[in-house]
Design an enzyme around this catalytic site. Structure first.
Site, PDB file in Angstrom:
ATOM      1  N   ASP A   1      12.976 -59.613  37.237  1.00 48.36           N
ATOM      2  CA  ASP A   1      13.209 -60.228  35.938  1.00 48.36           C
ATOM      3  C   ASP A   1      13.970 -61.537  36.143  1.00 48.36           C
ATOM      4  OD1 ASP A   1      12.056 -58.068  34.718  1.00 48.36           O
ATOM      5  OD2 ASP A   1      13.939 -57.178  34.034  1.00 48.36           O
TER       6      ASP A   1
ATOM      7  N   ARG B   1       4.906 -63.782  36.666  1.00 41.61           N
ATOM      8  CA  ARG B   1       4.871 -63.273  35.290  1.00 41.61           C
ATOM      9  C   ARG B   1       5.346 -64.394  34.368  1.00 41.61           C
ATOM     10  NH1 ARG B   1       9.507 -59.208  34.080  1.00 41.61           N
ATOM     11  NH2 ARG B   1       8.213 -57.622  35.060  1.00 41.61           N
TER      12      ARG B   1
ATOM     13  N   GLY C   1      10.322 -67.039  26.712  1.00 42.86           N
ATOM     14  CA  GLY C   1      11.730 -67.346  26.899  1.00 42.86           C
ATOM     15  C   GLY C   1      12.506 -66.105  27.258  1.00 42.86           C
TER      16      GLY C   1
ATOM     17  N   ARG D   1      15.697 -55.068  20.686  1.00 39.81           N
ATOM     18  CA  ARG D   1      14.289 -55.013  20.320  1.00 39.81           C
ATOM     19  C   ARG D   1      14.135 -55.109  18.804  1.00 39.81           C
ATOM     20  NH1 ARG D   1      14.524 -55.917  24.395  1.00 39.81           N
ATOM     21  NH2 ARG D   1      13.736 -57.833  23.531  1.00 39.81           N
TER      22      ARG D   1
END
Length: 283
Positions: free
Chosen positions: A107, A157, A161, A260
């Site tokens: 990530d 990937r 943003g 989320r």
């Protein structure tokens, strides 16, 4: 136990629950990409504990049929403590994953982590192969970073943003400019990346743009989406494309679910409705 609605976005608190969820994804031709929730560890003991958890997770994923991946955060693996600790910890996970035929995604976190994250991904991909890194379109530097990564063994990937606030001096901060930047990044990536390209978005327009670029350049790509967001669309897309689902788990789930909800208000609201009125579907 994770409560209703929250369990729409998180596979469980334990690795066993996450692995069981990953097994079920195969029924819909979706590939699991598991992430143990957590970041910004400043104690070596926390880094060691999460690294051990990832190595055990890789062992379990290696028993599944089909492709599987993990997605790790550099600050979870020691980057906030010391870059050499991060490198050593990550290398141990990647080596185990290589033995078990499990892919490792890195990530991308705050803008200050970009350089060490890219360097680690490139070095380990050149050594082991099955390693990829996230590039964030909102950062002004990202097209140059793409050029740097495209000539290596690392997969890429692409996201619009990150989850962190950006100063205007280094990043686009409004939605229209971020969309424009993401389109440019997609167009550059389909020209430069021959293999190992993942498009991570829930935006139908961007997925459509990627599909057109793939036809134009006669190349394949993977679509990546989050657990709990547009699940029907994920299943439909999986009939024609490789689709991976980002599957978080762990006891640090509350912050993830709240984020989320903030970032996907419409999807979260529909998930609440489905919990109250069973039988509905999110498209």
């Amino acid at each position: 136990m994770i409560p209703p609605v929250a369990n729409r976005f998180v596979a469980g608190e334990t690795a066993a629950e996450a692995i069981e969820y990953a097994r079920r994804l195969d029924e819909d031709d979706l590939e699991p990409m598991l992430n143990l929730l957590g970041s910004h560890h400043r104690e070596r003991s926390s880094v060691r504990a999460d690294a051990a958890a990832y190595r055990a997770l890789v062992d379990d994923l290696g028993t599944l049929e089909g492709d599987a991946a993990i997605s790790v955060k550099p600050t979870q693996l020691g980057l906030d403590v010391d870059e050499s600790l991060f490198r050593t910890t990550l290398a141990g996970i990647v080596s185990r994953a290589d033995d078990r035929d499990v892919f490792v995604w890195l990530d991308m976190e705050e803008h200050g982590t970009v350089e060490p994250t890219l360097a680690a991904a490139i070095d380990l991909a050149d050594e082991y192969g099955a390693v990829g890194v996230c590039l964030q379109a909102d950062l002004y530097r990202t097209l140059e970073d793409l050029e740097r990564v495209a000539g290596t063994a690392a997969s890429v990937r692409l996201v619009k943003g990150g989850a962190y606030a950006r100063p205007e001096a280094i990043a686009h901060t409004d939605d229209a400019r971020m969309d424009e930047a993401y389109r440019r990044l997609l167009e550059a990536a389909f020209k430069r990346v021959d293999d190992g390209l993942a498009v991570a978005t829930h935006d139908p327009a961007m997925i459509g743009h990627a599909r057109e670029l793939a036809r134009r350049h006669d190349t394949d790509f993977e679509i990546q989406m989050l657990m709990g967001v547009r699940p029907d669309a994920q299943r439909r897309l999986a009939r024609k494309h490789d689709v991976a689902q980002f599957v978080p788990y762990g006891d640090r789930w509350k912050r993830w679910v709240i984020n989320r909800g903030k970032r996907n208000v419409g999807f979260a609201a529909r998930a609440v409705g489905e919990t109250v009125l069973p039988g509905g579907r999110v498209s």
